[in-house]
Design an enzyme around this catalytic site. Structure first.
Site, PDB file in Angstrom:
ATOM      1  N   ASP A 279       0.865  -1.176   0.000  1.00 31.85           N
ATOM      2  CA  ASP A 279       0.000   0.000   0.000  1.00 31.85           C
ATOM      3  C   ASP A 279       0.907   1.234   0.000  1.00 31.85           C
ATOM      4  O   ASP A 279       2.132   1.138   0.142  1.00 31.85           O
ATOM      5  CB  ASP A 279      -0.963  -0.007   1.192  1.00 31.85           C
ATOM      6  N   TRP A 280       0.311   2.388  -0.145  1.00 31.14           N
ATOM      7  CA  TRP A 280       1.028   3.660  -0.298  1.00 31.14           C
ATOM      8  C   TRP A 280       2.019   3.868   0.854  1.00 31.14           C
ATOM      9  O   TRP A 280       1.600   3.987   2.002  1.00 31.14           O
ATOM     10  CB  TRP A 280       0.002   4.787  -0.350  1.00 31.14           C
TER      11      TRP A 280
END
Ligand code: BGC
Length: 721
Positions: free
Chosen positions: A265-266
Site C-alpha cells: 500500500d502507499w
C-alpha cells in the site's frame, strides 16, 4: 512469453530491475490532472530511475496516459511499457453506490455488472489495473473505510469479492481483453479489524479468527483469478503485513497459491520504520522483498536499496533470485495485458468518449442505487407516497450534489441531480424549506407555519462524502447533533416525517428511528442516486436492500455484529429471566441486540415464508443440503426480497457463532404470488476452522434458519453423517 521475460531480465541492471518494482504517483510524470491518495513529499530520483519505473498510479484519461507512455518509452533504455493503475472502487466516471451500499443488494450478478462497466470505462481511459475490490471484513462503523467493504459476513463478502473480480477481469478466453482490467485485491490482511476503529491502527486477532472469518474474502477473489494483491497498513500476528513472511509467503503464496503481483500500500514499506521493525529505508526494502512484496508503491525504499546495491557492486545469488522473481511477476502481468505488443492499450480518446458515462451505464447505476437502498422503518405504511402528496422537503443534504461517496475521484458531481430536484420531478407539490429555517436555533412557530400545508415532511440528513473513506475514523458514528435537533423540531410540528439518511457507515439511529415515521437508507447512492430515491418514494420501485452490517443501538455496543461467537452465559430471550439473572452476558444499561440486524430491510410488499422443505435430512460430508423454500407475497405490491439461510452448528470443536449465513438468493415475487425457490448448499460450505487451524466439516446435528434477516425463527434440522 517466458522467453521474452527471461531475455529482458538478462539485460536489466540492478537499478532497472528495482525501478521496475517501483510505482510512482502520476505527478512524477505530469503536473496537472493528478490525484494523490496518500501523503506526498517529493523525492528526488534520477532520470534513469524515472524512465525505468514499472508503474504509475492515479493517472487516467486516454490522452494523458498516452502522453506519459510515449514520453516514457522515448527515454527508457529497455522500453518496457509502464502499467497504469488507479483506484476504481465503485465506478470510474459512472459512479455506483459505495461498495457497502452495493453489498446491500445481496446480488452478486448486479455487483458483477457494475464492475464490468467500471472495467470498460477504465480500460478505455488508459488504465490497466484497478485497486479493487476491497474485501476487508468489517465490524466497526467507527472505521471510515467500512464504506469500501462488503460488510460483516464472510460468505457474503466472499461471494461479492468473486463477483467483482469476474466483472472487472472478464471470463475465460476474454480475460483481460481490451474492455477489462486486472484487479488488485486489498488489503491483505485483516485491515478492517483495526483496534477501536482507528485508522492505520494495530490489528491483533487470533490466527484462528483470521482463518475462520477474515480470510474468505481474499481467498475467493484470488481463486477467481485476481492478478494483484495489496498489502495492508496494519500489523497482524505481531508483524506489519508488509514485512510479514508468514502472511505473505506461507499463507498468501503457499496456501492460497497466489502467483500474481503483490504490491505494497502507499508508502507501507517506508512505514516499516515507524512500525519499529526496520531501521532504515534499505532495511525496510529488504524486509518487504523477503516477505514477497513485488512492488513498492510510493515509499522509494526500493530505490534506496538499488542505490546501495549499485554502490557495493555485489549482490548475493539468493538476493538476485528474490529480485528476479519479483520482476518476473511484474513483467508477466504486462505480458498478459498485451502491453509489449501495444503499450498504448486503451489510450484512444475517441473510444474513451464513446465508452464512459453512457446512458446505458447510468441506467445500471440507477438500478444499483434502487437495489441498494434499505427501508429501515415504514410505520403505518407511510411509504410510498402519492405523486400528488403535499411534501415539505428540508435538511442539509437535500441540495447536495455530491452523493457519490469517497473513492469516486473521477465522478462528476456537477452533473448530478440533487434529491430536491429529483423529488420535484416526481412529485407535483414539493415545497423546499430554506436552509436558514432549519439550521442553528430553529423557531418552532415558523417551522409549524411553513409545514402547515403539507401532509408529510421529507428530511435529508446524514454525512458528507468526505466523512467516510480512508482516514475518517469517528468515535461517534451518529448524526451530527444539529441534524438530530432538526428532526426533533420537525417531530414537534406533528407532521409525518420521512427521514433519508445519507451515509457511508452504519450510524447509531436509535433516536432518529423514534422520530421518523419512515426511514430510508440510500447510503452514498452514486451518479443516479437521487432519481433512484425518488422512484422508491413514489413507489415505482419497491425497496429491496438488506443490511450487510448491523446498526448499533448505542456507541458502547460497538463492535456489534450478528455472527459473534457464542458465550457460556447467553441471554435466554425471555425478558423476565434475562432481567433477573445478573450473571449473564449483557449490559446493565443497554440491550445486546443491534437496532437493525444483519440482513434486515423492509419492503412495501409483505413476504411470508410458507414452508421450508429439506429434501433429505441425512447428508454425506461430500454431499449437499437441498431445500425448497415456499415464499408468498401477501400484498398488492410486486417486489424483490432476499431469502437467507443461517446455519447453527449444534456442537463444534471450537466456539461458533449462533448463526452464520450460508445461503442467500434475491428473488422477485409478484403481488399475491407464491414461489418455490430451490437452494443447494454444498456440505463443504459448512467447514469451519478447527483447533489445528484446518478447515473441515464435522459430522453432527445442524439447524438451518431460513427467512428474511438474521433474526428469523423459521428453521429446519439436518445431520451430516
Ligand atoms: C489506500 C489504498 C489505495 C492506495 C492508492 C492507499 O492510501 O489505502 O486502498 O489503493 O492508497 O490510492
Amino acid at each position: 512469453m517466458v522467453s521474452r521475460i527471461k531475455e529482458l531480465l538478462g539485460k536489466m541492471s540492478i537499478t532497472e530491475k528495482i525501478a521496475q518494482l517501483s510505482q510512482l504517483s502520476a505527478d512524477y510524470f505530469q503536473k496537472d490532472g493528478v490525484t494523490l491518495t496518500g501523503p506526498a513529499g517529493k523525492q528526488q530520483i534520477t532520470s534513469e530511475e524515472l524512465h525505468s519505473v514499472g508503474s504509475v498510479l492515479g493517472i487516467s484519461g486516454a490522452t494523458r496516459a498516452r502522453k506519459i507512455q510515449e514520453n516514457y518509452l522515448q527515454h527508457s533504455r529497455l522500453k518496457i511499457p509502464l502499467i497504469f493503475m488507479a483506484d476504481v472502487v465503485h465506478g470510474y466516471k459512472t459512479i455506483f453506490p459505495i461498495p457497502l451500499g452495493l453489498a446491500s443488494s445481496f446480488d452478486p450478478e448486479l455487483v458483477e455488472k457494475t464492475a464490468k462497466i467500471a472495467a470498460k470505462e477504465s480500460a478505455n481511459a488508459g488504465l490497466h489495473a484497478v485497486f479493487a475490490p476491497m474485501v476487508d471484513l468489517v465490524r466497526d462503523p467507527r472505521w471510515g473505510r467500512v464504506m469500501e467493504a462488503n460488510g460483516e459476513d464472510p460468505f457474503l463478502n466472499g461471494s461479492l469479492a468473486a463477483a467483482s473480480v469476474r466483472g472487472f477481469q472478464g471470463y475465460g478466453t476474454g480475460e483481460l481483453d481490451r474492455n477489462h482490467v486486472a484487479t488488485c485485491v486489498k488489503h491483505f490482511a485483516a485491515y478492517g479489524a483495526a483496534e477501536g476503529g482507528r485508522e492505520y491502527n494495530t490489528v491483533d486477532i487470533s490466527e484462528w479468527q483470521f482463518r475462520d472469518q477474515y480470510l474468505e474474502g481474499y481467498q475467493k477473489a484470488i481463486e477467481t483469478g485476481a492478478r494483484l494483491v495489496m498489502t495492508s497498513f496494519n500489523t497482524l500476528f505481531g508483524v506489519p503485513a508488509t514485512a510479514n513472511q508468514k502472511l505473505m509467503r506461507s499463507i498468501l503464496r503457499d496456501e492460497l497459491g497466489f502467483d500474481g503481483v503483490l504490491i505494497s500500500d502507499w508508502n507501507a514499506i517506508g512505514e516499516l520504520r515507524e512500525h519499529g521493525v526496520a531501521d532504515s529505508q534499505v532495511d525496510a526494502a529488504v524486509k518487504a522483498l523477503k516477505a514477497g512484496v513485488d512492488m513498492d508503491m510510493m515509499s522509494f525504499a526500493y530505490f534506496e536499496l538499488a542505490q546501495k546495491l549499485e554502490k557495493e557492486n555485489q549482490i548475493s545469488q539468493e538476493f538476485t533470485q528474490l529480485l528476479d522473481e519479483a520482476v518476473y511477476r511484474v513483467l508477466k502481468l504486462k505480458e498478459e495485458l498485451g502491453l509489449f505488443e501495444d503499450p498504448f492499450r486503451g489510450m484512444d480518446s475517441l473510444k474513451e468518449e464513446e465508452n464512459v458515462l453512457t446512458e446505458d451505464n447510468l441506467k445500471v447505476a440507477q438500478k444499483a442505487a434502487e437495489e441498494s437502498t434499505v427501508l429501515l422503518e415504514n410505520k403505518n405504511n407511510l411509504l410510498p407516497l402519492r405523486a400528488d402528496a403535499k411534501i415539505t422537503l428540508c435538511g442539509p443534504l437535500a441540495h447536495e450534489s455530491d452523493l457519490l461517496g469517497s473513492w469516486s475521484w473521477k465522478g462528476d458531481t456537477v452533473k448530478n441531480v440533487t434529491i430536491a430536484t429529483a423529488l420535484q420531478d416526481k412529485f407535483r407539490n414539493v415545497t423546499v424549506l430554506d436552509d436558514d429555517l432549519t439550521e442553528g436555533v430553529i423557531d418552532l412557530d415558523i417551522l409549524k407555519q411553513k409545514t402547515a400545508g403539507s401532509e408529510v415532511v421529507i428530511a435529508v440528513v446524514g454525512l458528507r462524502s468526505f466523512q467516510s473513506g480512508e482516514a475518517t475514523s469517528m468515535v461517534k458514528p451518529c448524526l451530527p447533533s444539529e441534524q438530530l435537533g432538526l428532526l426533533k423540531a420537525l417531530n414537534k410540528t406533528g407532521k409525518k416525517i420521512i427521514t433519508l439518511v445519507i451515509t457511508g457507515r452504519p450510524l447509531v439511529l436509535t433516536e432518529v428511528s423514534e422520530l421518523s415515521d419512515a426511514l430510508l437508507l440510500p447510503w452514498f447512492p452514486g451518479s443516479r442516486g437521487s432519481q433512484a430515491i425518488a422512484n422508491i418514494i413514489v413507489g415505482e420501485v419497491n425497496p429491496s436492500g438488506k443490511l450487510p452490517m448491523s446498526f448499533p443501538r448505542s456507541i458502547g455496543q460497538i463492535p456489534v455484529y450478528y455472527n459473534s461467537l457464542r458465550t457460556g452465559r447467553p441471554l435466554t430471550g425471555r425478558s423476565s429471566i434475562d432481567q433477573e439473572n445478573k450473571y449473564l452476558s449483557k449490559y446493565i444499561d443497554e440491550e445486546n441486540s443491534p437496532l437493525y440486524c444483519f440482513g434486515y430491510g423492509l419492503s412495501y410488499a409483505d413476504f411470508k415464508i410458507k414452508k421450508v422443505t429439506l429434501l433429505d435430512n441425512q447428508i454425506a460430508e461430500d454431499g449437499e443440503v437441498n431445500l425448497q423454500v415456499e415464499v408468498k407475497n401477501e400484498s398488492h405490491f410486486d417486489g424483490q426480497t432476499v431469502i437467507q439461510g443461517y446455519l447453527h452448528q449444534c456442537v463444534a470443536e471450537t466456539a461458533q457463532p449462533e448463526r452464520e449465513l450460508k445461503m442467500f438468493k434475491k428473488i422477485m415475487v409478484k403481488a399475491n404470488e407464491t414461489k418455490i425457490v430451490d437452494f443447494r448448499i454444498p456440505a463443504s460450505r459448512l467447514a469451519y476452522t478447527h483447533q489445528n487451524l484446518i478447515q473441515k466439516v464435522d459430522c453432527g446435528k445442524y439447524l438451518l434458519y431460513v427467512g428474511f434477516d438474521a433474526n428469523t425463527e423459521e428453521k429446519v434440522s439436518f445431520e451430516i453423517v
